[in-house]
Design a protein around this motif. Structure first.
Motif, PDB file in Angstrom:
ATOM      1  N   ALA A  16       0.722  -1.125  -0.035  1.00 53.39           N
ATOM      2  CA  ALA A  16      -0.010  -0.189  -0.063  1.00 53.39           C
ATOM      3  C   ALA A  16       1.096   1.163  -0.061  1.00 53.39           C
ATOM      4  N   PRO A  17       0.340   2.453  -0.507  1.00 53.67           N
ATOM      5  CA  PRO A  17       1.270   3.567  -0.768  1.00 53.67           C
ATOM      6  C   PRO A  17       1.435   4.021   0.885  1.00 53.67           C
ATOM      7  N   VAL A  18       2.705   4.519   1.042  1.00 53.76           N
ATOM      8  CA  VAL A  18       3.324   4.875   2.413  1.00 53.76           C
ATOM      9  C   VAL A  18       2.276   5.907   3.077  1.00 53.76           C
ATOM     10  N   ALA A  19       1.989   5.761   4.229  1.00 55.83           N
ATOM     11  CA  ALA A  19       1.086   6.670   4.858  1.00 55.83           C
ATOM     12  C   ALA A  19       1.885   8.030   5.153  1.00 55.83           C
ATOM     13  N   GLU A  20       1.147   9.076   5.344  1.00 56.12           N
ATOM     14  CA  GLU A  20       2.128  10.090   6.184  1.00 56.12           C
ATOM     15  C   GLU A  20       1.163  10.470   7.515  1.00 56.12           C
ATOM     16  N   GLY A  21       1.776  11.533   8.106  1.00 52.49           N
ATOM     17  CA  GLY A  21       1.223  11.929   9.271  1.00 52.49           C
ATOM     18  C   GLY A  21       1.797  11.277  10.391  1.00 52.49           C
ATOM     19  N   PRO A  22       1.146  11.140  11.791  1.00 52.90           N
ATOM     20  CA  PRO A  22       1.790  10.483  12.851  1.00 52.90           C
ATOM     21  C   PRO A  22       1.802   8.900  12.656  1.00 52.90           C
ATOM     22  N   ILE A  23       2.755   8.445  13.492  1.00 47.41           N
ATOM     23  CA  ILE A  23       2.982   6.712  13.345  1.00 47.41           C
ATOM     24  C   ILE A  23       1.667   6.260  13.954  1.00 47.41           C
ATOM     25  N   ARG A  24       0.743   5.394  13.618  1.00 49.93           N
ATOM     26  CA  ARG A  24      -0.215   4.836  14.239  1.00 49.93           C
ATOM     27  C   ARG A  24       0.270   3.742  14.938  1.00 49.93           C
ATOM     28  N   VAL A  25      -0.331   3.741  16.381  1.00 49.57           N
ATOM     29  CA  VAL A  25       0.081   2.753  17.478  1.00 49.57           C
ATOM     30  C   VAL A  25      -1.490   2.301  17.893  1.00 49.57           C
ATOM     31  N   ILE A  26      -1.379   0.878  18.406  1.00 49.48           N
ATOM     32  CA  ILE A  26      -2.446   0.563  19.312  1.00 49.48           C
ATOM     33  C   ILE A  26      -1.798   0.381  20.560  1.00 49.48           C
ATOM     34  N   TRP A  27      -2.797   0.614  21.537  1.00 46.14           N
ATOM     35  CA  TRP A  27      -2.412   0.730  22.927  1.00 46.14           C
ATOM     36  C   TRP A  27      -1.864  -0.600  23.334  1.00 46.14           C
ATOM     37  N   GLY A  28      -0.927  -0.519  24.359  1.00 48.31           N
ATOM     38  CA  GLY A  28      -0.277  -1.632  24.568  1.00 48.31           C
ATOM     39  C   GLY A  28      -0.665  -2.401  25.926  1.00 48.31           C
ATOM     40  N   LEU A  29       0.044  -3.244  26.306  1.00 50.00           N
ATOM     41  CA  LEU A  29      -0.163  -4.278  27.446  1.00 50.00           C
ATOM     42  C   LEU A  29      -0.388  -3.340  28.640  1.00 50.00           C
ATOM     43  N   HIS A  30       0.538  -2.410  28.687  1.00 57.23           N
ATOM     44  CA  HIS A  30       0.518  -1.732  30.149  1.00 57.23           C
ATOM     45  C   HIS A  30       0.230  -0.383  30.094  1.00 57.23           C
ATOM     46  N   ALA A  31      -0.495   0.116  28.961  1.00 61.80           N
ATOM     47  CA  ALA A  31      -0.926   1.463  28.786  1.00 61.80           C
ATOM     48  C   ALA A  31      -1.731   1.855  29.887  1.00 61.80           C
ATOM     49  N   ASP A  32      -2.370   1.346  30.582  1.00 60.65           N
ATOM     50  CA  ASP A  32      -3.329   1.622  31.738  1.00 60.65           C
ATOM     51  C   ASP A  32      -2.363   2.101  32.998  1.00 60.65           C
ATOM     52  N   LEU A  33      -1.175   1.452  33.021  1.00 61.22           N
ATOM     53  CA  LEU A  33      -0.146   1.808  34.174  1.00 61.22           C
ATOM     54  C   LEU A  33       0.334   3.047  33.915  1.00 61.22           C
ATOM     55  N   PHE A  34       0.091   3.967  32.889  1.00 64.83           N
ATOM     56  CA  PHE A  34       0.662   5.187  32.607  1.00 64.83           C
ATOM     57  C   PHE A  34      -0.281   6.266  32.408  1.00 64.83           C
ATOM     58  N   PRO A  35      -1.345   6.250  33.540  1.00 65.74           N
ATOM     59  CA  PRO A  35      -2.677   7.257  33.683  1.00 65.74           C
ATOM     60  C   PRO A  35      -2.499   8.574  32.994  1.00 65.74           C
ATOM     61  N   THR A  36      -1.195   9.296  33.679  1.00 66.56           N
ATOM     62  CA  THR A  36      -0.864  10.712  33.134  1.00 66.56           C
ATOM     63  C   THR A  36      -0.338  10.781  31.904  1.00 66.56           C
ATOM     64  N   ALA A  37       0.954   9.748  31.639  1.00 65.72           N
ATOM     65  CA  ALA A  37       1.533  10.038  30.398  1.00 65.72           C
ATOM     66  C   ALA A  37       0.950   9.628  29.190  1.00 65.72           C
ATOM     67  N   ARG A  38      -0.134   8.802  29.456  1.00 65.96           N
ATOM     68  CA  ARG A  38      -1.033   8.208  28.422  1.00 65.96           C
ATOM     69  C   ARG A  38      -1.571   9.292  27.532  1.00 65.96           C
ATOM     70  N   ASP A  39      -2.118  10.482  28.007  1.00 63.13           N
ATOM     71  CA  ASP A  39      -2.796  11.528  27.050  1.00 63.13           C
ATOM     72  C   ASP A  39      -1.410  12.002  26.343  1.00 63.13           C
ATOM     73  N   ARG A  40      -0.603  12.523  27.079  1.00 65.43           N
ATOM     74  CA  ARG A  40       0.542  13.147  26.577  1.00 65.43           C
ATOM     75  C   ARG A  40       1.317  12.391  25.601  1.00 65.43           C
ATOM     76  N   VAL A  59       0.211  10.891  23.201  1.00 64.31           N
ATOM     77  CA  VAL A  59      -0.283  11.205  21.686  1.00 64.31           C
ATOM     78  C   VAL A  59      -0.363  12.588  21.515  1.00 64.31           C
ATOM     79  N   SER A  60       0.027  13.521  22.295  1.00 59.23           N
ATOM     80  CA  SER A  60      -0.071  14.814  21.998  1.00 59.23           C
ATOM     81  C   SER A  60       1.077  15.634  21.967  1.00 59.23           C
ATOM     82  N   THR A  61       2.208  14.671  22.258  1.00 61.81           N
ATOM     83  CA  THR A  61       3.470  15.480  22.258  1.00 61.81           C
ATOM     84  C   THR A  61       4.540  14.939  21.389  1.00 61.81           C
TER      85      THR A  61
END
Lengths: 226, 290
Positions: free
Chosen positions: B167-191, B193-195
């Motif tokens: 498929a053509p190479v996408a542009e923009g942010p690198i797409r991710v799926i939340w990981g195994l321990h995303a819930d262990l980063f309650p404050t860093a989690r939002d930042r 994807v915004s930083t």
């Protein structure tokens, strides 16, 4: 009799995506004998009766990794079939496994941490060797490095944390001790575990098929090298 | 017919790869394979090549064709290639003869390029693959990176590897799926994807360390976790707060917390980001990952 640790009932298994081509079936958030047995048993049952679309099944300490082909099966469908298997199966019972006897040279140059470990456990060197080899252990998991195996569990009185310092490399054949477990390195690796001995056994031969001999769930007994 | 190449100059961490050594995680062997799979496949289509490639890194590669002829396809990033001193467009295809010289040097962008040939690279398969695993030191040429004076033999008569166009190479942010321990980063989690983060200079086939100028993970508590399976694209947070993206020669099991996993379709373009490049992440649901 295999000693276990924290042997509580496993939590309700959870299915979590790991990226977009794999998922984990987790039987616990912490290491317990029950969660480990459940993971190994579930991986074995999937190996015996495979589900369509799964391309690799790997048991870990408390989970099973399933890599799947998203062109063949969607996560939702696969999760549904896995839940049926999880509810139907008796995952507490391990099927018969292979047994291995591993000869170990304890202490000396082969085990630079052996004396310190015995002292920390308040045992004479001979008493520590005896206690270490007293019971058969289970291969809890493989895969950290080529042919590497985690074996457990020792009784609580033999539990020690890891070293504060990580060694950049210990040689192939190193017998490692920490966290209620004994591990065997089949290749040179960095480790923070105590090095208590060494074995001439190598659980890795890249020319062999399969390249390793030990499976998660196998039993293992350590004996002194003659 | 067969051909032989003599390596004259080679950048660090240049390795022989094929699609990968899959199915060996339980034995402690990650799959390896091309850091940029789409570029590997394109170079293969250009050369009508059997499995196998030389994966070059930013410094490039010079070689002499000792015996020939052979056909070479090349793709990945934007390198500069000269055939007997004459510049040639990248990506592309060249017919090579004995006594030709090829020089690949750094170009405008990218970390990895692929040279593929119409002959099979003459190294023994290990566990069904010639891919070099830099962590386990197996596959490729004696399990190591290429060095000057190495000879690469090419053997004719092997069927080309069939790979469909990507498929053509996408542009923009690198797409991710939340990981195994995303819930262990309650404050860093939002930042997270915004930083913006930055690609550091510490990158190789095992992992890419990120710089975190905004300090998103600086105060993340060190967590004691049971080790679990790791796959390429997993973003783990080291004890000192450094995020590291695990790549093709990753360790099969890891004990650090993982906040997210880069989706398969975006891992190629992530691998090509050079040190100093800003990188943003965007979470997607599994249904939108492909």
């Amino acid at each position: 009799m295999i000693f276990t640790t924290n042997d509580t009932a496993p939590m309700q298994p959870t299915i979590m995506p790991l990226g977009d081509g794999a998922l984990l079936v987790r039987f616990g958030a912490t290491l317990s004998g029950a969660a480990n047995r459940a993971a190994i048993a579930f991986a074995r049952s999937l190996a015996e009766l495979p589900l369509a679309g799964i391309v690799e099944t790997v048991p870990n300490l408390v989970s099973v990794l399933l890599r799947y082909d998203p062109r063949m099966v969607q996560l939702e469908q696969l999760s549904g079939e896995l839940r049926l298997r999880l509810y139907a199966g008796d995952n507490a019972t391990l099927p018969p496994a292979s047994h291995h006897t591993i000869a170990v040279t304890f202490g000396g140059e082969a085990g630079p941490d052996f004396d310190a470990v015995a002292a920390l456990l308040q045992l004479t060197p001979a008493a520590f060797t005896g206690a270490h080899n007293a019971s058969a252990l289970r291969v809890l998991a493989t895969g950290f490095a080529p042919g590497f195996v985690y074996c457990g569990f020792h009784p609580p009185e033999l539990h020690l944390p890891r070293r504060a310092e990580v060694r950049a490399a210990v040689p192939a054949g190193s017998v490692l001790f920490a966290a209620g477990q004994t591990a065997i390195a089949a290749t040179a690796i960095p480790t923070g575990w105590h090095v208590i001995g060494s074995t001439t056994f190598r659980n890795f031969d890249p020319r062999a098929t399969p390249p390793t001999q030990m499976r998660a769930g196998d039993t293992i007994r350590f004996v002194p090298a003659s | 017919m067969s051909a032989s190449l003599l390596i004259r100059r080679v950048g660090p961490l240049t390795t022989i790869q094929d699609a990968g050594r899959f199915g060996m995680l339980a034995h402690g062997i990650s799959a390896s394979g091309p850091m940029d799979q789409a570029a590997y496949n394109l170079a293969g289509r250009l050369a009508v090549a059997p499995p196998g490639a030389i994966e070059i890194t930013t410094a490039g590669l010079d070689f002499d064709v000792e015996t020939g002829p052979c056909v070479m396809g090349f793709a990945g990033g934007a390198f500069t290639v000269r055939h007997n001193g004459k510049p040639v467009a990248w990506p592309g295809t060249l017919a090579l003869d004995a006594d030709d010289t090829i020089s690949v040097s750094p170009g405008a962008n990218g970390n990895y390029g692929y040279l593929r040939f119409d002959g099979r690279i003459d190294v023994p398969a290990v566990m069904g693959s010639i891919a070099t695993n830099s962590r386990a030191r197996l596959g490729g040429l004696e399990g190591r990176a290429l060095v000057a004076s190495d000879r690469i033999g090419l053997i004719d008569g092997y069927a080309p590897e069939l790979a469909s166009a990507s498929a053509p190479v996408a542009e923009g942010p690198i797409r991710v799926i939340w990981g195994l321990h995303a819930d262990l980063f309650p404050t860093a989690r939002d930042r997270f994807v915004s930083t913006p983060f930055r690609i550091s200079s510490r990158l190789d086939r095992m992992g890419v360390r990120l710089e975190d100028p905004a300090g998103v993970f600086t105060d993340s508590a060190i967590l004691s976790l049971v080790s679990d399976a790791v796959l390429p694209g997993d973003i783990q947070i080291l004890g000192d707060g450094t995020p590291i993206v695990l790549m093709r020669d990753h360790q099969p099991i890891g004990g650090y917390p993982r906040i997210a996993t880069i989706v398969g379709a975006d891992l190629d373009r992530f691998a090509q980001l050079r040190p100093g490049t800003a990188v943003r992440f965007r979470t997607v649901t599994l249904e939108h990952a492909r």
